[in-house]
Scaffold this motif. Structure first.
Motif, PDB file in Angstrom:
ATOM      1  N   ASP A 283       0.815  -1.216   0.000  1.00  0.00           N
ATOM      2  CA  ASP A 283       0.000   0.000   0.000  1.00  0.00           C
ATOM      3  C   ASP A 283       0.853   1.272   0.000  1.00  0.00           C
ATOM      4  O   ASP A 283       0.460   2.275  -0.592  1.00  0.00           O
ATOM      5  CB  ASP A 283      -0.930   0.001   1.209  1.00  0.00           C
ATOM      6  CG  ASP A 283      -2.098  -0.957   1.045  1.00  0.00           C
ATOM      7  OD1 ASP A 283      -2.273  -1.495  -0.062  1.00  0.00           O
ATOM      8  OD2 ASP A 283      -2.835  -1.175   2.038  1.00  0.00           O
ATOM      9  N   GLU A 284       1.998   1.236   0.656  1.00  0.00           N
ATOM     10  CA  GLU A 284       2.848   2.436   0.700  1.00  0.00           C
ATOM     11  C   GLU A 284       3.254   2.868  -0.702  1.00  0.00           C
ATOM     12  O   GLU A 284       3.161   4.048  -1.066  1.00  0.00           O
ATOM     13  CB  GLU A 284       4.089   2.185   1.553  1.00  0.00           C
ATOM     14  CG  GLU A 284       4.991   3.400   1.680  1.00  0.00           C
ATOM     15  CD  GLU A 284       6.231   3.137   2.524  1.00  0.00           C
ATOM     16  OE1 GLU A 284       7.077   4.058   2.615  1.00  0.00           O
ATOM     17  OE2 GLU A 284       6.355   2.032   3.081  1.00  0.00           O
ATOM     18  N   ALA A 285       3.691   1.906  -1.514  1.00  0.00           N
ATOM     19  CA  ALA A 285       4.075   2.220  -2.888  1.00  0.00           C
ATOM     20  C   ALA A 285       2.855   2.579  -3.730  1.00  0.00           C
ATOM     21  O   ALA A 285       2.910   3.481  -4.569  1.00  0.00           O
ATOM     22  CB  ALA A 285       4.820   1.038  -3.505  1.00  0.00           C
ATOM     23  N   LEU A 286       1.739   1.883  -3.510  1.00  0.00           N
ATOM     24  CA  LEU A 286       0.510   2.201  -4.236  1.00  0.00           C
ATOM     25  C   LEU A 286       0.104   3.651  -3.991  1.00  0.00           C
ATOM     26  O   LEU A 286      -0.263   4.376  -4.926  1.00  0.00           O
ATOM     27  CB  LEU A 286      -0.613   1.255  -3.798  1.00  0.00           C
ATOM     28  CG  LEU A 286      -2.011   1.556  -4.342  1.00  0.00           C
ATOM     29  CD1 LEU A 286      -2.045   1.486  -5.871  1.00  0.00           C
ATOM     30  CD2 LEU A 286      -3.027   0.587  -3.735  1.00  0.00           C
ATOM     31  N   PHE A 287       0.187   4.084  -2.751  1.00  0.00           N
ATOM     32  CA  PHE A 287      -0.196   5.457  -2.436  1.00  0.00           C
ATOM     33  C   PHE A 287       0.772   6.474  -3.048  1.00  0.00           C
ATOM     34  O   PHE A 287       0.389   7.625  -3.314  1.00  0.00           O
ATOM     35  CB  PHE A 287      -0.304   5.655  -0.920  1.00  0.00           C
ATOM     36  CG  PHE A 287      -1.463   4.920  -0.302  1.00  0.00           C
ATOM     37  CD1 PHE A 287      -2.648   4.741  -1.006  1.00  0.00           C
ATOM     38  CD2 PHE A 287      -1.368   4.398   0.978  1.00  0.00           C
ATOM     39  CE1 PHE A 287      -3.722   4.060  -0.443  1.00  0.00           C
ATOM     40  CE2 PHE A 287      -2.438   3.718   1.546  1.00  0.00           C
ATOM     41  CZ  PHE A 287      -3.617   3.545   0.837  1.00  0.00           C
TER      42      PHE A 287
ATOM     43  N   ALA B 199      -4.625   2.943  -8.712  1.00  0.00           N
ATOM     44  CA  ALA B 199      -4.208   4.255  -8.208  1.00  0.00           C
ATOM     45  C   ALA B 199      -5.077   5.365  -8.781  1.00  0.00           C
ATOM     46  O   ALA B 199      -5.402   6.338  -8.094  1.00  0.00           O
ATOM     47  CB  ALA B 199      -2.741   4.505  -8.539  1.00  0.00           C
ATOM     48  N   ARG B 200      -5.458   5.234 -10.033  1.00  0.00           N
ATOM     49  CA  ARG B 200      -6.352   6.219 -10.668  1.00  0.00           C
ATOM     50  C   ARG B 200      -7.674   6.314  -9.918  1.00  0.00           C
ATOM     51  O   ARG B 200      -8.196   7.408  -9.673  1.00  0.00           O
ATOM     52  CB  ARG B 200      -6.581   5.833 -12.129  1.00  0.00           C
ATOM     53  CG  ARG B 200      -7.555   6.712 -12.919  1.00  0.00           C
ATOM     54  CD  ARG B 200      -7.740   6.115 -14.300  1.00  0.00           C
ATOM     55  NE  ARG B 200      -8.645   6.873 -15.163  1.00  0.00           N
ATOM     56  CZ  ARG B 200      -9.962   6.704 -15.189  1.00  0.00           C
ATOM     57  NH1 ARG B 200     -10.525   5.814 -14.362  1.00  0.00           N
ATOM     58  NH2 ARG B 200     -10.707   7.406 -16.017  1.00  0.00           N
ATOM     59  N   ILE B 201      -8.225   5.153  -9.548  1.00  0.00           N
ATOM     60  CA  ILE B 201      -9.501   5.130  -8.826  1.00  0.00           C
ATOM     61  C   ILE B 201      -9.351   5.754  -7.442  1.00  0.00           C
ATOM     62  O   ILE B 201     -10.191   6.564  -7.009  1.00  0.00           O
ATOM     63  CB  ILE B 201     -10.015   3.686  -8.719  1.00  0.00           C
ATOM     64  CG1 ILE B 201     -10.379   3.152 -10.108  1.00  0.00           C
ATOM     65  CG2 ILE B 201     -11.227   3.600  -7.789  1.00  0.00           C
ATOM     66  CD1 ILE B 201     -10.669   1.665 -10.141  1.00  0.00           C
ATOM     67  N   ILE B 202      -8.275   5.412  -6.739  1.00  0.00           N
ATOM     68  CA  ILE B 202      -8.053   5.974  -5.402  1.00  0.00           C
ATOM     69  C   ILE B 202      -7.858   7.488  -5.482  1.00  0.00           C
ATOM     70  O   ILE B 202      -8.341   8.237  -4.632  1.00  0.00           O
ATOM     71  CB  ILE B 202      -6.846   5.307  -4.725  1.00  0.00           C
ATOM     72  CG1 ILE B 202      -7.128   3.814  -4.520  1.00  0.00           C
ATOM     73  CG2 ILE B 202      -6.525   5.974  -3.393  1.00  0.00           C
ATOM     74  CD1 ILE B 202      -5.918   3.020  -4.059  1.00  0.00           C
ATOM     75  N   ALA B 203      -7.159   7.944  -6.522  1.00  0.00           N
ATOM     76  CA  ALA B 203      -6.924   9.383  -6.691  1.00  0.00           C
ATOM     77  C   ALA B 203      -8.221  10.149  -6.942  1.00  0.00           C
ATOM     78  O   ALA B 203      -8.264  11.369  -6.770  1.00  0.00           O
ATOM     79  CB  ALA B 203      -5.939   9.627  -7.830  1.00  0.00           C
ATOM     80  N   GLN B 204      -9.282   9.432  -7.347  1.00  0.00           N
ATOM     81  CA  GLN B 204     -10.591  10.052  -7.558  1.00  0.00           C
ATOM     82  C   GLN B 204     -11.457  10.034  -6.300  1.00  0.00           C
ATOM     83  O   GLN B 204     -12.537  10.636  -6.290  1.00  0.00           O
ATOM     84  CB  GLN B 204     -11.339   9.305  -8.673  1.00  0.00           C
ATOM     85  CG  GLN B 204     -10.715   9.442 -10.046  1.00  0.00           C
ATOM     86  CD  GLN B 204     -11.424   8.564 -11.067  1.00  0.00           C
ATOM     87  OE1 GLN B 204     -11.527   7.353 -10.901  1.00  0.00           O
ATOM     88  NE2 GLN B 204     -11.934   9.186 -12.131  1.00  0.00           N
TER      89      GLN B 204
END
Length: 238
Positions: free
Chosen positions: A94-98, A135-140
């Motif tokens: 998760d750290e890298a994903l974020f 990551a695109r979805i989380i950024a939204q």
């Protein structure tokens, strides 16, 4: 006027050169900020030529691959960063994903380029695809770091895998990269650890150029091909 930007999510430190180097150079010449995010240096599985040298070490391979990628990105006119998540296998928590999410929110790209959904020859590539889309979805998401503005819905294009038929990848968009082909080939030549791919991707560029010409009224020598993930939204069909 705000500078437009584009994001390339590359599993390994050379993937972006072969598959999207023309797009990077083309948009950089148009004044866009193009940023390349490499998840790994390709230090284990994509550096065979280096490992054949005597007394080679993992850190030395990483350094060489990083130097090559930075030089190639500079030729293309792009910026580049690395997450150093390893390869063969690539493993991302998760750290890298974020950190990928942070790149989306900071860059606010107009479009994203990344790998195909499938690749039975290299499991790092579809993982990079998954991470780019997740990551695109989380950024939204408004609830992720709510003090930050969310992004919109940048289109995502999947660049061509090494063996497209086996990866169930289909070219849906052709980009004429003839004006920047020399830059792309110069970037090829920096990637000494994978010299065997220079000719292969030259042929791929010519083949896609021929197909682009057949599907347009233009005379196109070199092209890159992409598959679309999401529906395109336009004001007209031209």
């Amino acid at each position: 006027m705000n500078q437009k930007s584009a994001l390339i999510v590359s599993a390994h430190s050379a993937d972006f050169v072969w598959r999207a180097g023309g797009a990077a150079a083309l948009y950089a010449e148009r004044g866009w900020r193009v940023h390349i995010l490499c998840l790994s240096f390709g230090e284990r599985g994509e550096s065979a030529k280096l490992w054949k040298q005597a007394d080679m070490s993992l850190e030395t391979v990483k350094r060489i691959r990083r130097d090559e990628s930075e030089q190639a990105a500079a030729i293309l006119g792009a910026s580049i960063s690395f997450l150093d998540c390893g390869d063969y296998p690539l493993r991302v928590g998760d750290e890298a994903l974020f950190k990928i999410v942070d790149a989306y929110r900071q860059l606010r790209p107009e479009f994203v380029l990344t790998h195909s959904f499938k690749d039975p020859y290299n499991f790092d590539h579809p993982l990079a695809n998954h991470l780019a889309l997740e990551a695109r979805i989380i950024a939204q998401a408004h609830g992720h770091n709510p003090a930050e503005p969310v992004i919109g819905a940048p289109p995502v294009f999947l660049f061509e895998p090494h063996q497209p038929e086996q990866c169930e990848w289909k070219p849906e968009t052709f980009l004429d990269i003839s004006p920047v082909w020399e830059k792309k080939y110069r970037a090829f030549q920096i990637m000494g650890a994978q010299e065997h791919l220079w000719e292969y991707y030259t042929r791929a560029g010519l083949q896609r150029g021929a197909q682009a010409s057949r599907n347009s009224s233009k005379n196109i020598k070199y092209a890159e091909a992409f598959q679309c993930v999401y529906p395109r939204v336009a004001d007209d069909l031209l």
